[in-house]
Design a protein around this motif. Structure first.
Motif, mmCIF file in Angstrom:
data_model
loop_
_atom_site.group_PDB
_atom_site.id
_atom_site.type_symbol
_atom_site.label_atom_id
_atom_site.label_comp_id
_atom_site.label_asym_id
_atom_site.label_seq_id
_atom_site.Cartn_x
_atom_site.Cartn_y
_atom_site.Cartn_z
ATOM 1 N N MET A 34 -21.685 -5.778 -4.144
ATOM 2 C CA MET A 34 -21.197 -6.341 -2.442
ATOM 3 C C MET A 34 -22.334 -5.596 -1.494
ATOM 4 N N ILE A 35 -21.360 -4.261 -1.490
ATOM 5 C CA ILE A 35 -22.267 -3.183 -0.673
ATOM 6 C C ILE A 35 -23.555 -3.075 -1.007
ATOM 7 N N THR A 36 -23.895 -2.991 -2.434
ATOM 8 C CA THR A 36 -25.282 -2.146 -3.236
ATOM 9 C C THR A 36 -26.036 -3.532 -2.140
ATOM 10 N N TYR A 37 -25.197 -4.578 -2.453
ATOM 11 C CA TYR A 37 -26.494 -6.194 -2.281
ATOM 12 C C TYR A 37 -26.580 -5.935 -0.665
ATOM 13 N N HIS A 38 -25.643 -5.795 0.497
ATOM 14 C CA HIS A 38 -25.621 -5.796 1.625
ATOM 15 C C HIS A 38 -26.497 -4.852 2.547
ATOM 16 N N THR A 39 -26.509 -3.406 1.528
ATOM 17 C CA THR A 39 -27.414 -2.281 1.774
ATOM 18 C C THR A 39 -29.309 -2.225 1.161
ATOM 19 N N HIS A 40 -29.356 -3.229 0.551
ATOM 20 C CA HIS A 40 -30.788 -3.881 0.151
ATOM 21 C C HIS A 40 -30.793 -4.012 1.109
ATOM 22 N N GLN A 41 -30.943 -5.175 2.006
ATOM 23 C CA GLN A 41 -30.916 -5.784 3.211
ATOM 24 C C GLN A 41 -30.928 -5.122 4.578
ATOM 25 N N ARG A 42 -30.492 -3.974 4.138
ATOM 26 C CA ARG A 42 -30.573 -3.465 5.341
ATOM 27 C C ARG A 42 -31.510 -2.378 5.431
ATOM 28 N N THR A 43 -31.857 -1.790 3.849
ATOM 29 C CA THR A 43 -33.048 -1.222 3.828
ATOM 30 C C THR A 43 -34.270 -1.698 4.009
ATOM 31 N N ALA A 44 -34.094 -2.691 3.872
ATOM 32 C CA ALA A 44 -35.211 -3.784 3.997
ATOM 33 C C ALA A 44 -36.118 -4.156 5.114
ATOM 34 N N LEU A 45 -34.249 -3.966 5.357
ATOM 35 C CA LEU A 45 -34.666 -4.542 7.546
ATOM 36 C C LEU A 45 -35.669 -3.364 8.345
ATOM 37 N N ILE A 46 -34.745 -1.638 7.894
ATOM 38 C CA ILE A 46 -35.042 -0.905 8.681
ATOM 39 C C ILE A 46 -36.254 -0.378 8.456
ATOM 40 N N ASP A 47 -36.704 -0.848 6.725
ATOM 41 C CA ASP A 47 -38.175 -0.434 6.521
ATOM 42 C C ASP A 47 -39.561 -1.085 7.377
ATOM 43 N N PHE A 48 -39.537 -2.439 7.713
ATOM 44 C CA PHE A 48 -40.094 -3.545 8.820
ATOM 45 C C PHE A 48 -39.873 -2.372 9.660
ATOM 46 N N LEU A 49 -38.721 -2.040 10.453
ATOM 47 C CA LEU A 49 -38.212 -2.136 12.159
ATOM 48 C C LEU A 49 -39.271 -0.402 12.137
ATOM 49 N N LYS A 50 -39.291 0.510 10.981
ATOM 50 C CA LYS A 50 -39.758 1.756 11.300
ATOM 51 C C LYS A 50 -40.945 1.174 11.378
ATOM 52 N N GLU A 51 -42.203 0.403 10.015
ATOM 53 C CA GLU A 51 -43.182 0.316 9.904
ATOM 54 C C GLU A 51 -43.800 0.089 11.387
ATOM 55 N N ASN A 52 -42.972 -1.071 12.416
ATOM 56 C CA ASN A 52 -43.611 -1.332 13.347
ATOM 57 C C ASN A 52 -42.488 -0.923 14.739
ATOM 58 N N SER A 53 -42.315 0.632 14.652
ATOM 59 C CA SER A 53 -41.307 1.085 15.656
ATOM 60 C C SER A 53 -42.003 0.899 17.018
ATOM 61 N N ASP A 54 -43.611 0.971 16.868
ATOM 62 C CA ASP A 54 -44.198 0.635 18.150
ATOM 63 C C ASP A 54 -43.956 -0.211 19.108
ATOM 64 N N LYS A 55 -43.495 -1.069 18.706
ATOM 65 C CA LYS A 55 -43.226 -2.785 18.994
ATOM 66 C C LYS A 55 -41.842 -3.689 19.497
#
Ligand SMILES: [Zn+2]
Ligand SMILES: [Zn+2]
Length: 129
Positions: A1-22
């Protein structure tokens, strides 16, 4: 459950990082990440957590009642000031040398020491037009 949650969190952070100017609304994040693991409720929950953790800035978009979210890397954001557009909610990182000039100018003329977390409010170049 924790791993699953972390995975989603990472996906979200990766997206936000790539678009940190927006800055994005929750709806835009869901559409743009196009990740079936990132459901509406998951994105809401995770974004709230990221805002609390200080990784993401949440601001009101213009006069609307919706929020926009933008990734702010803590390590990158030491030593410079930020500017926030009150229309679109986007946060801009001021160049460190410009930040220093502002801090020094105000410091030497008034003796006032500007806090490094100061956010200058105004309207960005795009919204000004
Ligand atoms: Zn910054
Ligand atoms: Zn703007």
């Amino acid at each position: 459950m924790i791993t699953y949650h972390t995975h989603q969190r990472t996906a979200l952070i990766d997206f936000l990082k790539e678009n940190s100017d927006k800055a994005f609304t929750i709806e835009e994040i869901i559409v743009k990440t196009d990740n079936e693991e990132l459901s509406r409720s998951t994105v809401y929950r995770l974004m709230t957590k990221l805002v609390n953790d200080g990784l993401v800035h949440r601001t009101v978009k213009g006069n609307s009642r919706s929020f926009v979210y933008q990734y702010i890397a803590e390590e990158k954001c030491e030593g410079h000031l930020h500017m926030k557009c009150t229309d679109c909610g986007k946060v801009y990182h001021l160049d460190s040398s410009v930040s220093s000039v502002i801090k020094e100018d105000i410091g030497s003329s008034t003796g006032f020491e500007i806090d490094s977390h100061t956010v200058i409010l105004g309207r960005c170049n795009t919204c000004k037009k």
